[in-house]
Design a protein around this motif. Structure first.
Motif, PDB file in Angstrom:
ATOM      1  N   MET A 139       0.858  -1.190   0.000  1.00 58.19           N
ATOM      2  CA  MET A 139       0.000   0.000   0.000  1.00 58.19           C
ATOM      3  C   MET A 139       0.890   1.234   0.000  1.00 58.19           C
ATOM      4  O   MET A 139       1.821   1.323   0.805  1.00 58.19           O
ATOM      5  CB  MET A 139      -0.915   0.013   1.229  1.00 58.19           C
ATOM      6  CG  MET A 139      -1.966  -1.076   1.237  1.00 58.19           C
ATOM      7  SD  MET A 139      -3.106  -0.884   2.627  1.00 58.19           S
ATOM      8  CE  MET A 139      -4.253  -2.226   2.289  1.00 58.19           C
ATOM      9  N   ILE A 148       1.731   4.022   3.315  1.00 58.60           N
ATOM     10  CA  ILE A 148       1.054   3.407   4.454  1.00 58.60           C
ATOM     11  C   ILE A 148       1.524   3.990   5.781  1.00 58.60           C
ATOM     12  O   ILE A 148       0.764   4.052   6.753  1.00 58.60           O
ATOM     13  CB  ILE A 148       1.249   1.870   4.428  1.00 58.60           C
ATOM     14  CG1 ILE A 148       0.301   1.220   5.433  1.00 58.60           C
ATOM     15  CG2 ILE A 148       2.687   1.494   4.703  1.00 58.60           C
ATOM     16  CD1 ILE A 148       0.257  -0.275   5.326  1.00 58.60           C
ATOM     17  N   LYS A 190      -0.684   6.731   7.004  1.00 57.24           N
ATOM     18  CA  LYS A 190      -2.113   6.435   7.106  1.00 57.24           C
ATOM     19  C   LYS A 190      -2.436   5.807   8.463  1.00 57.24           C
ATOM     20  O   LYS A 190      -1.596   5.186   9.102  1.00 57.24           O
ATOM     21  CB  LYS A 190      -2.553   5.479   5.992  1.00 57.24           C
ATOM     22  CG  LYS A 190      -2.220   5.958   4.580  1.00 57.24           C
ATOM     23  CD  LYS A 190      -2.992   7.213   4.208  1.00 57.24           C
ATOM     24  CE  LYS A 190      -2.741   7.596   2.745  1.00 57.24           C
ATOM     25  NZ  LYS A 190      -3.464   8.800   2.348  1.00 57.24           N
ATOM     26  N   TRP A 231      -7.742   3.441   8.148  1.00 57.68           N
ATOM     27  CA  TRP A 231      -7.636   3.618   6.702  1.00 57.68           C
ATOM     28  C   TRP A 231      -7.208   2.309   6.046  1.00 57.68           C
ATOM     29  O   TRP A 231      -7.767   1.898   5.023  1.00 57.68           O
ATOM     30  CB  TRP A 231      -6.625   4.723   6.372  1.00 57.68           C
ATOM     31  CG  TRP A 231      -6.435   4.956   4.904  1.00 57.68           C
ATOM     32  CD1 TRP A 231      -7.158   5.779   4.098  1.00 57.68           C
ATOM     33  CD2 TRP A 231      -5.461   4.313   4.053  1.00 57.68           C
ATOM     34  NE1 TRP A 231      -6.695   5.721   2.799  1.00 57.68           N
ATOM     35  CE2 TRP A 231      -5.660   4.826   2.745  1.00 57.68           C
ATOM     36  CE3 TRP A 231      -4.451   3.380   4.275  1.00 57.68           C
ATOM     37  CZ2 TRP A 231      -4.880   4.416   1.668  1.00 57.68           C
ATOM     38  CZ3 TRP A 231      -3.673   2.968   3.200  1.00 57.68           C
ATOM     39  CH2 TRP A 231      -3.894   3.487   1.906  1.00 57.68           C
ATOM     40  N   VAL A 232      -6.208   1.650   6.630  1.00 53.51           N
ATOM     41  CA  VAL A 232      -5.741   0.364   6.108  1.00 53.51           C
ATOM     42  C   VAL A 232      -6.884  -0.646   6.107  1.00 53.51           C
ATOM     43  O   VAL A 232      -7.114  -1.353   5.120  1.00 53.51           O
ATOM     44  CB  VAL A 232      -4.559  -0.174   6.953  1.00 53.51           C
ATOM     45  CG1 VAL A 232      -4.175  -1.586   6.503  1.00 53.51           C
ATOM     46  CG2 VAL A 232      -3.363   0.764   6.856  1.00 53.51           C
ATOM     47  N   GLU A 254      -9.284   0.140   3.321  1.00 54.96           N
ATOM     48  CA  GLU A 254      -8.746  -0.199   2.002  1.00 54.96           C
ATOM     49  C   GLU A 254      -8.824  -1.702   1.740  1.00 54.96           C
ATOM     50  O   GLU A 254      -9.179  -2.136   0.639  1.00 54.96           O
ATOM     51  CB  GLU A 254      -7.290   0.267   1.905  1.00 54.96           C
ATOM     52  CG  GLU A 254      -7.119   1.763   1.765  1.00 54.96           C
ATOM     53  CD  GLU A 254      -7.644   2.283   0.445  1.00 54.96           C
ATOM     54  OE1 GLU A 254      -7.147   1.844  -0.606  1.00 54.96           O
ATOM     55  OE2 GLU A 254      -8.576   3.116   0.474  1.00 54.96           O
ATOM     56  N   ASP A 294     -12.470  -2.678   1.106  1.00 55.59           N
ATOM     57  CA  ASP A 294     -12.888  -2.294  -0.252  1.00 55.59           C
ATOM     58  C   ASP A 294     -12.298  -3.236  -1.293  1.00 55.59           C
ATOM     59  O   ASP A 294     -12.978  -3.634  -2.251  1.00 55.59           O
ATOM     60  CB  ASP A 294     -12.447  -0.856  -0.556  1.00 55.59           C
ATOM     61  CG  ASP A 294     -13.236   0.172   0.235  1.00 55.59           C
ATOM     62  OD1 ASP A 294     -14.295  -0.182   0.784  1.00 55.59           O
ATOM     63  OD2 ASP A 294     -12.774   1.328   0.315  1.00 55.59           O
ATOM     64  N   LEU A 295     -11.029  -3.606  -1.100  1.00 58.12           N
ATOM     65  CA  LEU A 295     -10.364  -4.517  -2.028  1.00 58.12           C
ATOM     66  C   LEU A 295     -11.084  -5.868  -2.070  1.00 58.12           C
ATOM     67  O   LEU A 295     -11.309  -6.442  -3.139  1.00 58.12           O
ATOM     68  CB  LEU A 295      -8.902  -4.711  -1.601  1.00 58.12           C
ATOM     69  CG  LEU A 295      -8.043  -5.642  -2.445  1.00 58.12           C
ATOM     70  CD1 LEU A 295      -7.866  -5.080  -3.852  1.00 58.12           C
ATOM     71  CD2 LEU A 295      -6.672  -5.839  -1.784  1.00 58.12           C
TER      72      LEU A 295
END
Length: 203
Positions: A12, A15, A18, A22-23, A26, A29-30
């Motif tokens: 990422m 990173i 972040k 947030w991680v 992400e 969502d992936l």
């Protein structure tokens, strides 16, 4: 911080700048883009429940485990059968507690049953969203709507401290819905397994 997703390291950008949330977003969502769901998270080999607080800068490895929605549903359906069997024992225990004037005991069991019924609802809703069960079996859709209505009645009774009324709804209405589910679990599980196999073949 190293990110492992389903036994594969992923990269990422930026990173270090972040937040952990947030991680997490992400990765979620992936997985959604790939038709999968986040199932578990391990931070340096320990489950997230182990930590009350953690410092992102001190984390070495975060491991994310995903599963397909259908696999999660199948695992839940196995537990649902056990819950339904215990449900009827719980109703008898509630009645016995009320009859013995052990009101506190009866209400505690009633709350546990309510939580279990909410979990069943979430599993049924996931089946409706992630499988073709409701298209294949119109009676599933009818049962789901009736279950939702009955669960709402249970919630209203408990919120209004009408515990006897809540028990009556459980005995008269909800019992029939759960018996229907129990009788059809094997068929639903077989169909979901077939769907999962077919999706795996073509992906």
């Amino acid at each position: 911080m190293k990110i492992i997703l389903d036994n594969r390291e992923i990269t990422m950008n930026d990173i270090d700048n972040k937040s952990f949330s947030w991680v997490l977003g992400e990765v979620t969502d992936l997985l959604e883009r790939d038709g999968r769901m986040l199932f578990d998270v391990y931070i340096d080999g320990k489950g997230m429940d182990f930590y009350e607080h953690f410092n992102k800068e001190q984390i070495g490895i975060v491991e994310f485990i995903s599963k397909s929605p259908k696999i999660i549903i199948l695992e839940s359906l196995g537990g649902m059968s056990d819950f339904i069997s215990k449900y009827f024992d719980a109703l008898m225990a509630i009645s016995a507690s009320f009859n013995s004037n052990r009101i506190t005991d009866a209400v505690e069991i009633l709350f546990e049953v309510e939580n279990g019924l909410e979990w069943v609802y979430n599993v049924l809703a996931s089946m409706k969203e992630n499988t073709a069960i409701d298209f294949r079996y119109p009676e599933f859709d009818m049962m789901f709507l009736e279950y939702r209505t009955t669960l709402k009645k249970v919630h209203e009774c408990i919120e209004n401290a009408d515990y006897i009324g809540g028990l009556t709804v459980l005995e008269v209405e909800m019992s029939g819905e759960l018996i229907f589910v129990q009788e059809n679990l094997d068929v639903y599980m077989k169909d979901i397994i077939d769907e999962e196999i077919n999706e795996y073949k073509y992906n």
